[in-house]
Design a protein around this motif. Structure first.
Motif, PDB file in Angstrom:
ATOM      1  N   ALA A   2      73.479  53.243  64.395  1.00 34.02           N
ATOM      2  CA  ALA A   2      74.822  53.570  63.909  1.00 34.02           C
ATOM      3  C   ALA A   2      75.042  52.968  62.533  1.00 34.02           C
ATOM      4  CB  ALA A   2      75.878  53.056  64.879  1.00 34.02           C
ATOM      5  N   GLY A   3      75.343  53.831  61.570  1.00 33.92           N
ATOM      6  CA  GLY A   3      75.630  53.391  60.216  1.00 33.92           C
ATOM      7  C   GLY A   3      76.990  53.858  59.762  1.00 33.92           C
ATOM      8  N   TRP A  15      71.300  52.795  76.424  1.00 40.11           N
ATOM      9  CA  TRP A  15      70.530  52.563  75.212  1.00 40.11           C
ATOM     10  C   TRP A  15      71.244  51.517  74.353  1.00 40.11           C
ATOM     11  CZ3 TRP A  15      69.332  58.117  72.944  1.00 40.11           C
ATOM     12  CH2 TRP A  15      68.488  58.807  73.841  1.00 40.11           C
ATOM     13  N   PRO A  16      70.499  50.722  73.595  1.00 43.11           N
ATOM     14  CA  PRO A  16      71.131  49.813  72.649  1.00 43.11           C
ATOM     15  C   PRO A  16      71.635  50.563  71.421  1.00 43.11           C
ATOM     16  CG  PRO A  16      68.762  49.689  72.407  1.00 43.11           C
ATOM     17  CD  PRO A  16      69.017  50.612  73.579  1.00 43.11           C
ATOM     18  N   VAL A  17      72.666  50.027  70.807  1.00 43.68           N
ATOM     19  CA  VAL A  17      73.179  50.559  69.541  1.00 43.68           C
ATOM     20  C   VAL A  17      72.816  49.573  68.439  1.00 43.68           C
ATOM     21  CG1 VAL A  17      75.206  51.278  68.230  1.00 43.68           C
ATOM     22  CG2 VAL A  17      75.095  51.706  70.695  1.00 43.68           C
ATOM     23  N   PHE A  18      71.863  49.950  67.580  1.00 45.59           N
ATOM     24  CA  PHE A  18      71.540  49.136  66.411  1.00 45.59           C
ATOM     25  C   PHE A  18      72.633  49.413  65.382  1.00 45.59           C
ATOM     26  CE2 PHE A  18      66.631  49.047  67.134  1.00 45.59           C
ATOM     27  CZ  PHE A  18      66.840  48.397  68.335  1.00 45.59           C
ATOM     28  N   ALA A  19      73.570  48.470  65.251  1.00 42.29           N
ATOM     29  CA  ALA A  19      74.791  48.695  64.479  1.00 42.29           C
ATOM     30  C   ALA A  19      74.763  47.890  63.188  1.00 42.29           C
ATOM     31  CB  ALA A  19      76.007  48.311  65.310  1.00 42.29           C
ATOM     32  N   ASP A  20      74.920  48.575  62.054  1.00 45.94           N
ATOM     33  CA  ASP A  20      74.957  47.846  60.791  1.00 45.94           C
ATOM     34  C   ASP A  20      76.382  47.427  60.460  1.00 45.94           C
ATOM     35  OD1 ASP A  20      76.307  49.933  59.520  1.00 45.94           O
ATOM     36  OD2 ASP A  20      74.743  50.340  58.056  1.00 45.94           O
ATOM     37  N   ILE A  31      72.995  43.555  66.777  1.00 46.08           N
ATOM     38  CA  ILE A  31      73.340  43.324  65.375  1.00 46.08           C
ATOM     39  C   ILE A  31      72.130  42.897  64.555  1.00 46.08           C
ATOM     40  CG2 ILE A  31      74.699  41.877  63.823  1.00 46.08           C
ATOM     41  CD1 ILE A  31      76.823  41.699  65.953  1.00 46.08           C
ATOM     42  N   HIS A  32      71.305  42.021  65.123  1.00 42.59           N
ATOM     43  CA  HIS A  32      70.218  41.412  64.350  1.00 42.59           C
ATOM     44  C   HIS A  32      68.897  42.149  64.576  1.00 42.59           C
ATOM     45  CE1 HIS A  32      72.926  38.235  63.197  1.00 42.59           C
ATOM     46  NE2 HIS A  32      73.231  38.025  64.465  1.00 42.59           N
ATOM     47  N   VAL A  44      74.177  40.398  54.702  1.00 43.77           N
ATOM     48  CA  VAL A  44      75.245  40.605  55.678  1.00 43.77           C
ATOM     49  C   VAL A  44      74.735  41.414  56.866  1.00 43.77           C
ATOM     50  CG1 VAL A  44      77.484  41.710  56.070  1.00 43.77           C
ATOM     51  CG2 VAL A  44      77.108  40.349  54.007  1.00 43.77           C
ATOM     52  N   GLU A  45      73.955  42.464  56.598  1.00 42.56           N
ATOM     53  CA  GLU A  45      73.438  43.298  57.688  1.00 42.56           C
ATOM     54  C   GLU A  45      72.506  42.503  58.595  1.00 42.56           C
ATOM     55  OE1 GLU A  45      70.136  46.686  57.770  1.00 42.56           O
ATOM     56  OE2 GLU A  45      71.989  47.422  56.864  1.00 42.56           O
ATOM     57  N   TRP A  46      71.638  41.685  58.017  1.00 36.28           N
ATOM     58  CA  TRP A  46      70.627  40.992  58.800  1.00 36.28           C
ATOM     59  C   TRP A  46      71.137  39.695  59.423  1.00 36.28           C
ATOM     60  CZ3 TRP A  46      66.217  41.160  54.572  1.00 36.28           C
ATOM     61  CH2 TRP A  46      65.913  42.494  54.288  1.00 36.28           C
TER      62      TRP A  46
END
Length: 591
Positions: A241-242, A260-265, A278-279, A424-426
């Protein structure tokens, strides 16, 4: 169709035939502005110039438009872009003729690639002064090429074409707000004399509007998307998700159904959801996780995060990739997207939830064993980073975490490209209570402070900027204007005296040190605090997180400098990634 009883009749406009040409031009500009205002225009970013006089005066005279004057066109253009980022509505952008218009180009490219509405008005010399060596005259016709949604040059205003003025204004603004929003270019030639008196135009008649709506997906498209999501039996997939992904709660519901996981930026708004990871960048640098957990389906929503590690992991997995976005632009640099849907995102997710729910209910227990390790990994990464927090600000990581932790809910944040958006994203943590913006269409570092001014104007809220020193210097003219513009912009600059991101790239080891420092390090040796003070801004070097938080709580404009070291910053990043990988080692069982 309603009509303002005080508005002039169309034949009043046609009576302009008896007016001096300068009054016709002034009236034309007032009609444009009044029509734009009726369509929702509230902000204009303008740079000084003579040829733009009729339009500038019409904008300034309208009390429903806030006009900011910028010393240069580039700053004005990025401020207009920032306003569109914050509001989803176009700002008017105005400049004089000649090379002034060329300084709009970078912001127009960004607006094009990011789908930001923007109304660029370049004023021009009349046709008889083109190609004859007249000063401040260049070829402005379609000068922005395919980067604009619509271009039009109506010619010098005359009474004969007065009946088209309102339609021109309405269409230009509507084109910027279409199904694929973006910049529109009007080239407006004016003749001397440039100061005239508008005739009898107080309000637009009649109101003209163009309706645009998002596309809806049909049943067959939804079924195709369901089939692709179910390629793994509902068990091994990832949602990325971006920015522009849609409503976080509905995305979480979809992730919950699929497990499912949401890889969220940081720009997605999804980082506070129960299914959010998040990470993901640091997690995927762990060989234990990256090699053991391979998705079969990847559902990309909106724009892509900045993580190169994430994209490499997805490509190596061989997973089926699907992209859903409200814009027709496709994110597919590796040419692996099996299905792209351009539609109303949230409505699409709701339909998916309804259809998939009946298919995965029997696999809920099995698929949960895919989701749990991801959430556990993210919790471990969060704990590791929290344990490493120090009150002292020594690198980009501590600056990013200090900014995120020091802002109140609802704060607007503008992140510069290069390292700030990555830090910030990482490492920044949960940004779901913030509203995060960044110019990631072209990933440039220019115009960041100017963009923040537009965001502050559009949101009418304090706006914090996290920026690198080179990007700040790129926007020097905006900083010089900030004190007079007085937008509540609070700048946090990570100052490592040069191009810190290049030390993270292979060039740092492949290029001889002296050449690397000259070509990539590019030290500027500017005292940024004294420079900002000279521009009239309160400015301080902050050393601790508490000092940063205290400064962030004060109204802007102001500048906070965090001093770091380029080589030390690389070491800090490597150390943080390594600590997370070590904590994950053996803690997460692969499948």
């Amino acid at each position: 169709m309603s009509r303002d009883k005080n508005a002039p009749r169309l034949d009043d406009l046609l009576s302009l035939a008896t007016c001096p040409p300068e009054d016709v031009q002034a009236t034309f500009c007032v009609v444009l502005v009044e029509t734009w205002v009726e369509q929702g225009l509230t902000y204009a970013a303008v740079s000084p110039g003579s040829r733009s006089t009729p339009l500038t005066l019409a904008l300034v005279a309208n009390d429903r438009v806030h006009v900011d004057m910028f010393h240069d066109e580039r700053s004005a253009a990025f401020a207009a872009l920032g306003f569109g980022l914050a509001t989803g509505r176009a700002a008017a952008l105005v400049c004089t003729s000649g090379t002034a218009a060329a300084h709009f180009f970078a912001a127009i490219i960004e607006a094009d690639l990011s789908g930001v509405p923007l109304l660029a008005c370049t004023t021009d010399r009349p046709p008889e002064l083109r190609d004859v060596g007249a000063p401040q005259t260049i070829d402005q016709i379609k000068m922005f090429g395919n980067h604009v949604r619509w271009f039009h040059d109506p010619g010098v205003p005359s009474a004969a074409n007065a009946s088209s003025w309102q339609s021109l204004a309405a269409r230009s603004l509507a084109a910027a707000h279409g199904i694929d929003p973006g910049p529109v270019h009007l080239n407006l030639p004016f003749r001397d004399p440039l100061v005239g008196h508008p005739r009898a135009v107080k309000s637009v008649v009649p109101k003209i509007s163009f309706a645009n709506s998002r596309l809806a997906v049909d049943e067959d498209q939804i079924d195709a998307l369901v089939d692709l999501c179910m390629q793994s039996g509902g068990g091994r997939g990832v949602i990325i998700a971006g920015n522009g992904c849609g409503e976080p709660e509905v995305i979480n519901a979809l992730a919950g159904v699929l497990q499912w996981p949401v890889f969220a930026d940081s720009r997605s708004g999804c980082q506070g959801q129960p299914t959010a990871v998040i990470h993901f960048d640091s997690i995927l640098r762990s060989e234990d996780v990256a090699s053991s957990f391979r998705p079969q389906v990847v559902l990309r929503l909106g724009e892509s995060p900045s993580s190169k590690v994430l994209n490499q992991w997805v490509a190596a997995s061989g997973a089926i990739e699907v992209h859903v976005s409200e814009r027709p632009s496709v994110y597919d640099p590796q040419h692996r997207i099996s299905l792209h849907l351009s539609a109303h995102t949230t409505d699409t997710y709701r339909q998916l939830v309804a259809k998939i729910s009946t298919k995965v209910s029997l696999l809920r227990d099995q698929s949960n064993e895919w989701l749990k390790p991801w959430l556990r990994s993210d919790q471990i990464a969060r704990s590791v980073l929290a344990s490493r927090d120090d009150d002292r600000l020594t690198d980009g990581i501590s600056a990013a975490r200090g900014v995120v932790s020091g802002l109140v809910s609802g704060t607007r944040v503008v992140l510069s490209s290069s390292m700030p958006i990555r830090d910030v994203e990482w490492f920044g943590g949960d940004c779901s209570e913030l509203v995060v913006h960044a110019n990631r269409g072209a990933n440039g570092i220019d115009g960041v402070v100017a963009t923040a001014i537009g965001v502050a104007r559009g949101s009418r809220a304090p706006t914090t900027v996290l920026i690198g020193d080179v990007a700040l210097i790129h926007d020097a003219s905006t900083v010089a204007s900030l004190a007079s513009i007085r937008a509540d912009v609070r700048i946090v600059v990570v100052d490592n005296d040069g191009g810190g991101i290049f030390h993270h790239l292979p060039q740092s080891e492949a290029v001889e040190a002296e050449i690397f420092e000259k070509v990539y390090g590019t030290p500027h040796r500017v005292d940024l605090v004294q420079w900002a003070r000279a521009a009239g801004l309160p400015a301080e070097t902050v050393v601790t997180r508490d000092e940063l938080h205290q400064q962030l709580s004060l109204p802007g404009p102001r500048l906070m400098r965090v001093a770091t070291h380029r080589v030390g910053d690389v070491a800090a990043h490597r150390s943080a990634h390594a600590a997370i990988a070590q904590a994950l080692h053996g803690a997460i069982d692969g499948r």
